[in-house]
Scaffold this motif. Structure first.
Motif, PDB file in Angstrom:
ATOM      1  N   UNK A  20       1.061  10.158  -1.191  1.00 30.06           N
ATOM      2  CA  UNK A  20       1.386  11.541  -0.816  1.00 30.06           C
ATOM      3  C   UNK A  20       1.590  11.707   0.680  1.00 30.06           C
ATOM      4  N   UNK A  21       1.147  10.708   1.461  1.00 31.16           N
ATOM      5  CA  UNK A  21       1.268  10.809   2.912  1.00 31.16           C
ATOM      6  C   UNK A  21       0.259  11.772   3.513  1.00 31.16           C
ATOM      7  N   UNK A  22      -0.928  11.841   2.893  1.00 24.90           N
ATOM      8  CA  UNK A  22      -1.990  12.725   3.394  1.00 24.90           C
ATOM      9  C   UNK A  22      -3.273  11.919   3.528  1.00 24.90           C
ATOM     10  N   UNK A  23      -4.258  12.520   4.163  1.00 26.03           N
ATOM     11  CA  UNK A  23      -5.566  11.864   4.280  1.00 26.03           C
ATOM     12  C   UNK A  23      -6.335  11.939   2.972  1.00 26.03           C
ATOM     13  N   UNK A  24      -7.228  10.989   2.796  1.00 24.00           N
ATOM     14  CA  UNK A  24      -8.045  10.923   1.587  1.00 24.00           C
ATOM     15  C   UNK A  24      -8.842  12.211   1.384  1.00 24.00           C
ATOM     16  N   UNK A  25      -9.321  12.801   2.491  1.00 25.79           N
ATOM     17  CA  UNK A  25     -10.115  14.026   2.375  1.00 25.79           C
ATOM     18  C   UNK A  25      -9.276  15.196   1.855  1.00 25.79           C
ATOM     19  N   UNK A  26      -7.971  15.170   2.109  1.00 30.35           N
ATOM     20  CA  UNK A  26      -7.107  16.231   1.579  1.00 30.35           C
ATOM     21  C   UNK A  26      -7.101  16.205   0.055  1.00 30.35           C
ATOM     22  N   UNK A  27      -7.164  15.014  -0.515  1.00 32.55           N
ATOM     23  CA  UNK A  27      -7.200  14.883  -1.970  1.00 32.55           C
ATOM     24  C   UNK A  27      -8.560  15.337  -2.485  1.00 32.55           C
ATOM     25  N   UNK A  28      -9.648  14.821  -1.882  1.00 30.51           N
ATOM     26  CA  UNK A  28     -11.000  15.171  -2.323  1.00 30.51           C
ATOM     27  C   UNK A  28     -11.292  16.656  -2.167  1.00 30.51           C
ATOM     28  N   UNK A  29     -10.765  17.267  -1.119  1.00 31.47           N
ATOM     29  CA  UNK A  29     -11.012  18.690  -0.883  1.00 31.47           C
ATOM     30  C   UNK A  29     -10.454  19.522  -2.041  1.00 31.47           C
ATOM     31  N   UNK A  30      -9.338  19.108  -2.576  1.00 30.12           N
ATOM     32  CA  UNK A  30      -8.694  19.855  -3.651  1.00 30.12           C
ATOM     33  C   UNK A  30      -9.210  19.444  -5.033  1.00 30.12           C
TER      34      UNK A  30
ATOM     35  N   UNK B 286     -11.668  12.531 -10.133  1.00 28.64           N
ATOM     36  CA  UNK B 286     -10.375  12.077 -10.663  1.00 28.64           C
ATOM     37  C   UNK B 286      -9.996  12.893 -11.894  1.00 28.64           C
ATOM     38  N   UNK B 287     -10.977  13.262 -12.686  1.00 29.72           N
ATOM     39  CA  UNK B 287     -10.710  14.082 -13.874  1.00 29.72           C
ATOM     40  C   UNK B 287     -10.087  15.419 -13.477  1.00 29.72           C
TER      41      UNK B 287
ATOM     42  N   UNK C 253       3.193   4.954 -13.550  1.00 30.11           N
ATOM     43  CA  UNK C 253       3.338   3.525 -13.227  1.00 30.11           C
ATOM     44  C   UNK C 253       2.182   2.685 -13.734  1.00 30.11           C
ATOM     45  N   UNK C 254       0.955   3.179 -13.520  1.00 37.00           N
ATOM     46  CA  UNK C 254      -0.209   2.321 -13.709  1.00 37.00           C
ATOM     47  C   UNK C 254      -1.228   2.816 -14.713  1.00 37.00           C
ATOM     48  N   UNK C 255      -1.094   4.042 -15.146  1.00 35.04           N
ATOM     49  CA  UNK C 255      -2.124   4.583 -16.014  1.00 35.04           C
ATOM     50  C   UNK C 255      -3.238   5.198 -15.196  1.00 35.04           C
ATOM     51  N   UNK C 256      -4.419   5.257 -15.765  1.00 33.46           N
ATOM     52  CA  UNK C 256      -5.504   6.044 -15.189  1.00 33.46           C
ATOM     53  C   UNK C 256      -6.436   5.247 -14.280  1.00 33.46           C
ATOM     54  N   UNK C 257      -6.003   4.054 -13.888  1.00 29.95           N
ATOM     55  CA  UNK C 257      -6.790   3.261 -12.952  1.00 29.95           C
ATOM     56  C   UNK C 257      -6.502   3.605 -11.501  1.00 29.95           C
ATOM     57  N   UNK C 258      -5.732   4.644 -11.252  1.00 25.64           N
ATOM     58  CA  UNK C 258      -5.386   4.999  -9.871  1.00 25.64           C
ATOM     59  C   UNK C 258      -6.622   5.413  -9.082  1.00 25.64           C
ATOM     60  N   UNK C 259      -6.537   5.280  -7.768  1.00 25.85           N
ATOM     61  CA  UNK C 259      -7.639   5.700  -6.902  1.00 25.85           C
ATOM     62  C   UNK C 259      -7.179   6.832  -5.986  1.00 25.85           C
ATOM     63  N   UNK C 260      -8.132   7.564  -5.438  1.00 23.26           N
ATOM     64  CA  UNK C 260      -7.794   8.632  -4.497  1.00 23.26           C
ATOM     65  C   UNK C 260      -7.113   8.073  -3.254  1.00 23.26           C
ATOM     66  N   UNK C 261      -7.510   6.878  -2.839  1.00 23.08           N
ATOM     67  CA  UNK C 261      -6.856   6.253  -1.673  1.00 23.08           C
ATOM     68  C   UNK C 261      -5.374   6.021  -1.950  1.00 23.08           C
ATOM     69  N   UNK C 262      -5.052   5.553  -3.154  1.00 21.08           N
ATOM     70  CA  UNK C 262      -3.651   5.312  -3.515  1.00 21.08           C
ATOM     71  C   UNK C 262      -2.869   6.628  -3.580  1.00 21.08           C
TER      72      UNK C 262
END
Length: 195
Positions: free
Chosen positions: A46-56, A60-61, A32-41
């Motif tokens: 995904x319907x998960x907490x931000x820490x779930x993304x950072x943990x994995x 962003x790379x 949709x947007x290219x590589x300007x996405x954020x972990x919060x988005x």
């Protein structure tokens, strides 16, 4: 205990459903947007907490590379037609099928643009280019086994020629080769693969 392929450390085993939700959300946002996405988005989608993304995925790379590893991989397979020309014609069709769809076309365009700025898109582009080199390497190995080519190590050159045609079409928005044009491209690839 860490899990191979992601940034998870210690504690419970990561939930595969959460992993998939994160990657799917990231792919949707990248398209949709290219590589300007954020972990919060990504987390919200995904319907998960931000820490779930950072943990994995600590960066962003890392996240983009994980998504790139899945893009098109299950669709990049060329049937054995019994001849080098038939296989390379099929390869052109496979690549057209993978990149001909609007979502992957959009992602590839974003990746190409971002890669030129040495951004996260370079991970996606590298992954896609590695996949097509693997595809061509398999085709040339079969051709070598049949005695059609003497040097299957020409796979990177043949793959680059195929990718060049795809990338130019992506960059310019020109339709991918089909019909007679796809056949001519396949014959050019055959010529590059042979002595």
């Amino acid at each position: 205990m860490g899990t191979a392929g992601n940034g998870a450390r210690g504690g419970r085993r990561p939930d595969p459903a959460v992993d998939e939700a994160i990657r799917a959300a990231a792919l949707e946002l990248l398209v949709e947007r290219g590589f300007g996405l954020t972990f919060d988005e990504v987390a919200a989608r995904a319907g998960v907490g931000r820490t779930s993304v950072f943990r994995r995925y600590p960066t962003k790379r890392d996240l983009v590379a994980a998504v790139a590893g899945q893009v098109g991989a299950d669709r990049m397979e060329v049937p054995d037609t019994g001849s080098l020309e038939g296989d390379l014609t099929a390869a052109v069709g496979v690549v057209q099928g993978v990149f001909g769809g609007t979502p992957l076309q959009a992602l590839a365009r974003h990746a190409l643009s971002d890669a030129l700025r040495d951004g996260e898109g370079s991970a996606v582009l590298r992954s896609l280019l590695e996949q097509r080199t693997t595809l061509v390497r398999e085709v040339l190995a079969r051709a070598a086994a049949r005695g059609e080519v003497s040097d299957p190590d020409r796979a990177p050159l043949v793959a680059d020629l195929l990718s060049g045609a795809v990338l130019v079409r992506l960059a310019t928005g020109t339709p991918f080769p089909e019909g007679g044009e796809a056949d001519r491209l396949a014959r050019a690839l055959v010529a590059a693969a042979r002595d």
